[in-house]
Design an enzyme around this catalytic site. Structure first.
Site, PDB file in Angstrom:
ATOM      1  N   ASP A 298       0.759  -0.972  -0.026  1.00 46.67           N
ATOM      2  CA  ASP A 298      -0.029   0.171   0.382  1.00 46.67           C
ATOM      3  C   ASP A 298       1.027   1.521   0.096  1.00 46.67           C
ATOM      4  O   ASP A 298       1.966   0.729   0.774  1.00 46.67           O
ATOM      5  CB  ASP A 298      -1.359  -0.011   1.239  1.00 46.67           C
ATOM      6  CG  ASP A 298      -1.857   0.524   1.106  1.00 46.67           C
ATOM      7  OD1 ASP A 298      -2.767   1.162  -0.254  1.00 46.67           O
ATOM      8  OD2 ASP A 298      -2.452   1.861   2.085  1.00 46.67           O
ATOM      9  N   GLU A 345       0.879  -0.871  -4.695  1.00 47.88           N
ATOM     10  CA  GLU A 345      -0.504  -0.410  -5.134  1.00 47.88           C
ATOM     11  C   GLU A 345       0.225   1.337  -5.308  1.00 47.88           C
ATOM     12  O   GLU A 345       1.273   2.329  -5.068  1.00 47.88           O
ATOM     13  CB  GLU A 345      -1.200   0.023  -3.920  1.00 47.88           C
ATOM     14  CG  GLU A 345      -2.544   1.405  -3.802  1.00 47.88           C
ATOM     15  CD  GLU A 345      -2.380   2.488  -3.428  1.00 47.88           C
ATOM     16  OE1 GLU A 345      -1.930   3.099  -4.620  1.00 47.88           O
ATOM     17  OE2 GLU A 345      -1.991   2.809  -2.318  1.00 47.88           O
ATOM     18  N   ASP A 399     -11.295   1.833  -0.740  1.00 50.63           N
ATOM     19  CA  ASP A 399     -11.071   2.891  -0.269  1.00 50.63           C
ATOM     20  C   ASP A 399     -12.541   4.054  -0.957  1.00 50.63           C
ATOM     21  O   ASP A 399     -12.788   5.117  -1.045  1.00 50.63           O
ATOM     22  CB  ASP A 399     -10.168   3.938  -0.793  1.00 50.63           C
ATOM     23  CG  ASP A 399      -8.966   3.625   0.362  1.00 50.63           C
ATOM     24  OD1 ASP A 399      -9.674   3.164   1.984  1.00 50.63           O
ATOM     25  OD2 ASP A 399      -8.252   3.945   0.466  1.00 50.63           O
TER      26      ASP A 399
END
Length: 502
Positions: A298, A345, A399
């Protein structure tokens, strides 16, 4: 690392149905794996598994390596004679569609404490050996974590930098004294990790036997109030007097926020990490592979350069970009652990240097279809703009809004562009249009939040990044997963060449 043409589903374990108010590692988890197998899905993507603090965010955990005790299945503990059916009488009536964390904790924590007492009182020689083996093999993180949690229990949850100075600064005599005084609490937290690890390992083994690999997250940053920071203060940028984050993580102002995002996590002292040959990061990646088959990094861009904001700032405006030694880090990890199955990501503002770091190590990046239909033909998320097949395409992430919710709230331009791209919105719903579009793309891997497969609206959204509370609560109902849905996904996968059966 290049991945085969395939697909999967994004779902955090807390979202499983359960009579205990929160998804756990019991029967419904195995039923979900069966659904993946029957629908020819090869990946199950999850969020971080750690024990969460305020706000219940899996991205702000008390440990980067521990498991969340609330995911432990009481029924699995019963099957091991650590609990009895009588312990489950008079359970409260939990919400079916979301997690009430306060209610869950007040119900499950007493059950976990009782299971621990039974384990301690009736432990067999074989169980003792297994427990000691686990404790020894995980000691490099487990010892700090269990003492950290015991200390938090004894201080009513106070942040570590407000503890007695001798403990906060880890003076050896004070640490040894705390271990002795809190021995029972330490054992309890060690028992929880032992049980979590066993239940998760059994579930992962079952998933692998069904042809399903688990994709798990490594958030680049860890929470300030965590065993990671308390146990390793030298590798974080902390104020030496107060222990607070001297430099805080975040992202600068952009189109979406005039003040940027101030996350508050302490950034790393990369010079110190480099002196230690990145030992903490190597151990973290190695430990992650005890839980998952593929690692999704991430905020990957932070390994090339990160936004650092000084202590005292209330927004992310007055920060600066600082270079990070991502190249040296991943070279070291590769030398010590070999080539790892990693996804990057790489969303947001990505520079050529970030792309070069990603590509040097052959980490597949991400494409998100909900980002594709604003703007014009230069939009990099449009399916025809995908040049590198070795990437992962999503309808949306944890998200994002659900696809149905996104479409309902999309601008007129986005709706018009999507309709122009598709020809028309099908009667089956925009979520199936977007799923079909992702599966038909050249991206090697396509992954969908379960909410999109179920065609749910914004009320099923998992997270709103700007919202401090009320996130991470969504759950699906038992009857939502059925053979008709499974067959539909299987037909899609076969038609678009993503079947595990060649």
């Amino acid at each position: 690392m290049s991945f085969p043409r395939s697909s999967g589903i994004l779902l955090h374990p807390t979202s499983f149905p359960s009579r205990f108010g929160i998804g756990d590692l019991g029967d419904e988890a195995y039923r979900f794996i069966d659904f993946l197998k029957d629908s020819y899905q090869q990946y199950w993507q999850i969020l971080p598994l750690g024990p969460t603090g305020f706000g219940n965010s899996p991205y702000m955990c008390y440990s980067a390596l521990a498991g969340n005790p609330l995911l432990i299945s009481p029924e699995k503990l019963r099957d091991r004679d650590l609990l009895a059916d009588d312990d489950f009488t008079n359970l409260p009536e939990f919400p079916l569609d979301n997690v009430n964390y306060e209610q869950v904790e007040s119900t499950k924590i007493p059950l976990l404490k009782k299971a621990c007492s039974n384990f301690k009182a009736n432990i067999t020689k074989e169980q003792q050996q297994a427990f000691e083996k686990f404790s020894h093999s995980k000691a490099y993180w487990l010892d700090d974590y269990t003492l950290f949690m015991a200390l938090k229990d004894s201080t009513d949850g106070a942040s570590w930098n407000s503890w007695d100075e001798q403990i906060a600064k880890r003076k050896p005599k004070a640490i040894e004294k705390a271990k002795q005084e809190l021995e029972d609490r330490v054992f309890y937290h060690k028992f929880l990790q032992f049980e979590f690890y066993n239940q998760w390992s059994e579930l992962r083994k079952y998933a692998n036997e069904c042809g399903v690999q688990i994709v798990g997250d490594i958030p680049i940053y860890v929470a300030h109030d965590s065993a990671d920071v308390w146990g390793n203060p030298d590798i974080f940028c902390l104020d030496k007097e107060t222990g607070e984050a001297a430099l805080m993580a975040g992202v600068p102002p952009d189109y979406f926020s005039a003040t940027g995002q101030l996350w508050g996590n302490p950034v790393y002292d990369w010079k110190q990490l480099e002196k230690q040959k990145f030992k903490w990061w190597v151990q973290r990646f190695e430990a992650m592979l005890d839980y998952v088959d593929i690692i999704r990094i991430d905020h990957f861009r932070g390994f090339e350069a990160y936004w650092a904001v000084p202590l005292g700032e209330e927004t992310a405006v007055n920060g600066e970009w600082i270079k990070a030694p991502g190249d040296k880090l991943f070279e070291t990890i590769k030398k010590q652990l070999g080539t790892l199955p990693v996804l990057a990501e790489d969303l947001g503002t990505i520079t050529p240097d970030v792309e070069a770091l990603r590509d040097k190590f052959d980490f597949p990046g991400m494409k998100v279809l909900q980002f594709a239909f604003g703007g014009d033909a230069s939009n990099p998320y449009l399916p025809f703009k995908i040049e590198d097949h070795n990437c992962v395409i999503y309808t949306g992430t944890h998200d994002n809004d659900t696809t149905v919710g996104w479409y309902e709230n999309a601008t007129d331009d986005e709706k018009r562009n999507l309709c122009f791209y598709l020809g028309s919105i099908s009667p089956d719903g925009v979520h199936w249009d977007m799923i079909r579009l992702a599966l038909a793309s050249v991206a090697n891997v396509a992954i969908f939040p379960l909410q999109d497969i179920l065609g749910l609206g914004s009320n099923a959204r998992m997270n709103i990044p700007s919202k401090g509370e009320g996130n991470w609560e969504w759950r699906y109902r038992h009857e939502a997963m059925n053979s008709e849905l499974s067959q539909r996904m299987k037909n899609f996968v076969e038609f678009f060449g993503r079947s595990p059966i060649s």
